[in-house]
Design a protein around this motif. Structure first.
Motif, PDB file in Angstrom:
ATOM      1  N   ALA A  26     -52.452   2.766  98.942  1.00 29.50           N
ATOM      2  CA  ALA A  26     -53.305   1.794  98.215  1.00 29.50           C
ATOM      3  C   ALA A  26     -52.580   1.039  97.156  1.00 29.50           C
ATOM      4  O   ALA A  26     -51.844   1.635  96.600  1.00 29.50           O
ATOM      5  N   PRO A  27     -52.553  -0.300  97.168  1.00 26.56           N
ATOM      6  CA  PRO A  27     -51.824  -0.986  95.965  1.00 26.56           C
ATOM      7  C   PRO A  27     -52.361  -0.638  94.549  1.00 26.56           C
ATOM      8  O   PRO A  27     -53.409  -0.173  94.574  1.00 26.56           O
ATOM      9  N   LEU A  28     -51.345  -0.312  93.664  1.00 24.08           N
ATOM     10  CA  LEU A  28     -51.485   0.261  92.361  1.00 24.08           C
ATOM     11  C   LEU A  28     -52.245  -0.843  91.489  1.00 24.08           C
ATOM     12  O   LEU A  28     -52.807  -0.557  90.419  1.00 24.08           O
ATOM     13  N   GLY A  29     -52.082  -2.116  91.940  1.00 21.79           N
ATOM     14  CA  GLY A  29     -52.310  -3.341  91.163  1.00 21.79           C
ATOM     15  C   GLY A  29     -51.925  -3.495  89.785  1.00 21.79           C
ATOM     16  O   GLY A  29     -52.465  -4.230  89.008  1.00 21.79           O
ATOM     17  N   VAL A  30     -50.565  -3.217  89.902  1.00 19.92           N
ATOM     18  CA  VAL A  30     -49.739  -3.535  88.709  1.00 19.92           C
ATOM     19  C   VAL A  30     -48.941  -4.929  89.078  1.00 19.92           C
ATOM     20  O   VAL A  30     -48.398  -5.153  89.969  1.00 19.92           O
ATOM     21  N   GLY A  31     -49.265  -5.837  88.056  1.00 22.59           N
ATOM     22  CA  GLY A  31     -48.819  -6.911  88.189  1.00 22.59           C
ATOM     23  C   GLY A  31     -47.164  -6.997  87.816  1.00 22.59           C
ATOM     24  O   GLY A  31     -46.549  -6.330  87.010  1.00 22.59           O
ATOM     25  N   ARG A  32     -46.421  -7.709  88.480  1.00 21.09           N
ATOM     26  CA  ARG A  32     -44.917  -8.265  88.178  1.00 21.09           C
ATOM     27  C   ARG A  32     -44.715  -9.606  87.541  1.00 21.09           C
ATOM     28  O   ARG A  32     -45.110 -10.372  88.373  1.00 21.09           O
ATOM     29  N   GLU A  33     -44.097  -9.868  86.553  1.00 19.87           N
ATOM     30  CA  GLU A  33     -43.844 -11.181  86.143  1.00 19.87           C
ATOM     31  C   GLU A  33     -42.164 -11.261  86.116  1.00 19.87           C
ATOM     32  O   GLU A  33     -41.544 -10.456  85.994  1.00 19.87           O
ATOM     33  N   LEU A  34     -42.141 -12.697  86.792  1.00 23.07           N
ATOM     34  CA  LEU A  34     -40.617 -13.229  86.916  1.00 23.07           C
ATOM     35  C   LEU A  34     -40.091 -13.062  85.483  1.00 23.07           C
ATOM     36  O   LEU A  34     -40.566 -13.255  84.379  1.00 23.07           O
ATOM     37  N   THR A  35     -38.682 -12.552  85.331  1.00 18.87           N
ATOM     38  CA  THR A  35     -37.984 -12.645  84.333  1.00 18.87           C
ATOM     39  C   THR A  35     -37.044 -13.884  84.211  1.00 18.87           C
ATOM     40  O   THR A  35     -36.512 -13.960  83.207  1.00 18.87           O
ATOM     41  N   GLY A  36     -36.898 -14.504  85.275  1.00 15.45           N
ATOM     42  CA  GLY A  36     -36.148 -15.596  85.132  1.00 15.45           C
ATOM     43  C   GLY A  36     -34.488 -15.225  85.733  1.00 15.45           C
ATOM     44  O   GLY A  36     -33.601 -16.246  85.909  1.00 15.45           O
ATOM     45  N   HIS A  37     -34.171 -13.885  85.852  1.00 13.69           N
ATOM     46  CA  HIS A  37     -32.899 -13.624  86.158  1.00 13.69           C
ATOM     47  C   HIS A  37     -33.065 -13.287  87.675  1.00 13.69           C
ATOM     48  O   HIS A  37     -33.802 -12.353  87.939  1.00 13.69           O
ATOM     49  N   LEU A  38     -32.621 -13.806  88.547  1.00 13.14           N
ATOM     50  CA  LEU A  38     -32.743 -13.759  89.948  1.00 13.14           C
ATOM     51  C   LEU A  38     -32.606 -12.323  90.393  1.00 13.14           C
ATOM     52  O   LEU A  38     -33.299 -11.909  91.346  1.00 13.14           O
ATOM     53  N   LEU A  44     -36.973  -5.946  91.169  1.00 10.67           N
ATOM     54  CA  LEU A  44     -38.599  -5.773  90.775  1.00 10.67           C
ATOM     55  C   LEU A  44     -39.580  -6.261  91.725  1.00 10.67           C
ATOM     56  O   LEU A  44     -40.435  -5.411  92.043  1.00 10.67           O
ATOM     57  N   GLU A  45     -39.112  -7.190  92.507  1.00  5.69           N
ATOM     58  CA  GLU A  45     -39.977  -7.509  93.741  1.00  5.69           C
ATOM     59  C   GLU A  45     -40.198  -6.441  94.896  1.00  5.69           C
ATOM     60  O   GLU A  45     -40.989  -6.234  95.494  1.00  5.69           O
ATOM     61  N   ARG A  46     -38.949  -5.550  94.799  1.00  4.71           N
ATOM     62  CA  ARG A  46     -38.881  -4.555  95.678  1.00  4.71           C
ATOM     63  C   ARG A  46     -40.026  -3.547  95.605  1.00  4.71           C
ATOM     64  O   ARG A  46     -40.395  -2.415  96.311  1.00  4.71           O
ATOM     65  N   LEU A  47     -40.480  -3.391  94.306  1.00  2.00           N
ATOM     66  CA  LEU A  47     -41.315  -2.367  93.836  1.00  2.00           C
ATOM     67  C   LEU A  47     -42.669  -2.531  94.462  1.00  2.00           C
ATOM     68  O   LEU A  47     -43.439  -1.860  94.754  1.00  2.00           O
ATOM     69  N   ALA A  48     -42.929  -3.828  95.221  1.00  6.04           N
ATOM     70  CA  ALA A  48     -44.302  -3.952  95.740  1.00  6.04           C
ATOM     71  C   ALA A  48     -44.236  -3.136  97.027  1.00  6.04           C
ATOM     72  O   ALA A  48     -45.285  -2.961  97.793  1.00  6.04           O
ATOM     73  N   GLU A  49     -43.094  -2.680  97.559  1.00  7.37           N
ATOM     74  CA  GLU A  49     -42.972  -2.013  98.721  1.00  7.37           C
ATOM     75  C   GLU A  49     -43.894  -0.612  98.702  1.00  7.37           C
ATOM     76  O   GLU A  49     -44.417  -0.247  99.700  1.00  7.37           O
ATOM     77  N   LEU A  73     -27.500  -4.656  84.699  1.00  2.00           N
ATOM     78  CA  LEU A  73     -27.453  -4.485  83.287  1.00  2.00           C
ATOM     79  C   LEU A  73     -25.866  -4.430  82.939  1.00  2.00           C
ATOM     80  O   LEU A  73     -25.277  -5.257  82.083  1.00  2.00           O
ATOM     81  N   THR A  74     -25.175  -3.640  83.721  1.00  2.00           N
ATOM     82  CA  THR A  74     -23.787  -3.612  83.417  1.00  2.00           C
ATOM     83  C   THR A  74     -23.114  -4.787  83.714  1.00  2.00           C
ATOM     84  O   THR A  74     -21.947  -4.751  83.351  1.00  2.00           O
ATOM     85  N   SER A  75     -23.709  -5.583  84.861  1.00  4.86           N
ATOM     86  CA  SER A  75     -22.693  -6.950  84.945  1.00  4.86           C
ATOM     87  C   SER A  75     -22.757  -7.745  83.847  1.00  4.86           C
ATOM     88  O   SER A  75     -22.010  -8.603  83.615  1.00  4.86           O
ATOM     89  N   LEU A  76     -23.776  -7.619  83.081  1.00  5.83           N
ATOM     90  CA  LEU A  76     -23.939  -8.212  81.835  1.00  5.83           C
ATOM     91  C   LEU A  76     -22.960  -8.240  80.929  1.00  5.83           C
ATOM     92  O   LEU A  76     -22.321  -8.972  79.894  1.00  5.83           O
ATOM     93  N   ASP A  77     -22.479  -6.661  80.825  1.00  2.84           N
ATOM     94  CA  ASP A  77     -21.449  -6.443  79.970  1.00  2.84           C
ATOM     95  C   ASP A  77     -20.201  -6.604  80.336  1.00  2.84           C
ATOM     96  O   ASP A  77     -19.147  -6.569  79.555  1.00  2.84           O
ATOM     97  N   ALA A  78     -19.928  -6.956  81.640  1.00  2.00           N
ATOM     98  CA  ALA A  78     -18.676  -7.032  81.995  1.00  2.00           C
ATOM     99  C   ALA A  78     -17.911  -8.356  81.406  1.00  2.00           C
ATOM    100  O   ALA A  78     -18.486  -9.438  81.433  1.00  2.00           O
ATOM    101  N   HIS A  79     -16.716  -8.555  81.186  1.00  2.00           N
ATOM    102  CA  HIS A  79     -15.991  -9.798  80.930  1.00  2.00           C
ATOM    103  C   HIS A  79     -15.546 -10.574  82.064  1.00  2.00           C
ATOM    104  O   HIS A  79     -15.169 -10.000  83.022  1.00  2.00           O
ATOM    105  N   PRO A  80     -15.898 -11.839  82.111  1.00  2.00           N
ATOM    106  CA  PRO A  80     -15.168 -12.667  83.459  1.00  2.00           C
ATOM    107  C   PRO A  80     -13.824 -12.532  83.132  1.00  2.00           C
ATOM    108  O   PRO A  80     -13.286 -12.445  82.210  1.00  2.00           O
ATOM    109  N   ALA A  81     -13.178 -12.560  84.575  1.00  2.00           N
ATOM    110  CA  ALA A  81     -11.828 -12.592  84.615  1.00  2.00           C
ATOM    111  C   ALA A  81     -11.309 -13.892  83.955  1.00  2.00           C
ATOM    112  O   ALA A  81     -11.816 -15.052  84.270  1.00  2.00           O
TER     113      ALA A  81
END
Length: 89
Positions: A26-38, A44-49, A73-81
């Motif tokens: 049964a659905p838990l009824g927990v809402g998920r809000e978009l963060t703006g980061h694709l 997070l959308e996968r949690l609906a499964e 999160l790790t990719s945010l710390d990576a420096h671009p080449a």
């Protein structure tokens, strides 16, 4: 003296066969809000499964989402080449 054994107590009525069956998912009824980061939103959308899985299937989804969020999160710390034209001497 009476050597007769006492009468056994009547057995409790048997529980219906479905009394110990797990409840349906049964659905838990927990809402998920978009963060703006694709990338984050996709994980997070996968949690609906889990709304459609029995409880013993939740762990696999949670662990997969956790790995994906850690990777984001790790990719945010990576420096671009450096690009070739950025290394001027």
């Amino acid at each position: 003296m009476n050597d007769a054994l006492p009468e056994p107590e009547p057995a409790a009525p048997a529980a219906p066969a479905d009394a110990h069956e797990p409840a349906a998912p049964a659905p838990l009824g927990v809402g998920r809000e978009l963060t703006g980061h694709l990338g984050v939103d996709a994980h997070l959308e996968r949690l609906a499964e889990v709304d459609h899985l029995p409880a013993d299937g939740h762990l696999e989804v949670y662990e997969d989402v956790h790995r994906g969020l850690r990777a984001e999160l790790t990719s945010l710390d990576a420096h671009p080449a450096p690009r070739p034209y950025d290394n001027r001497s």
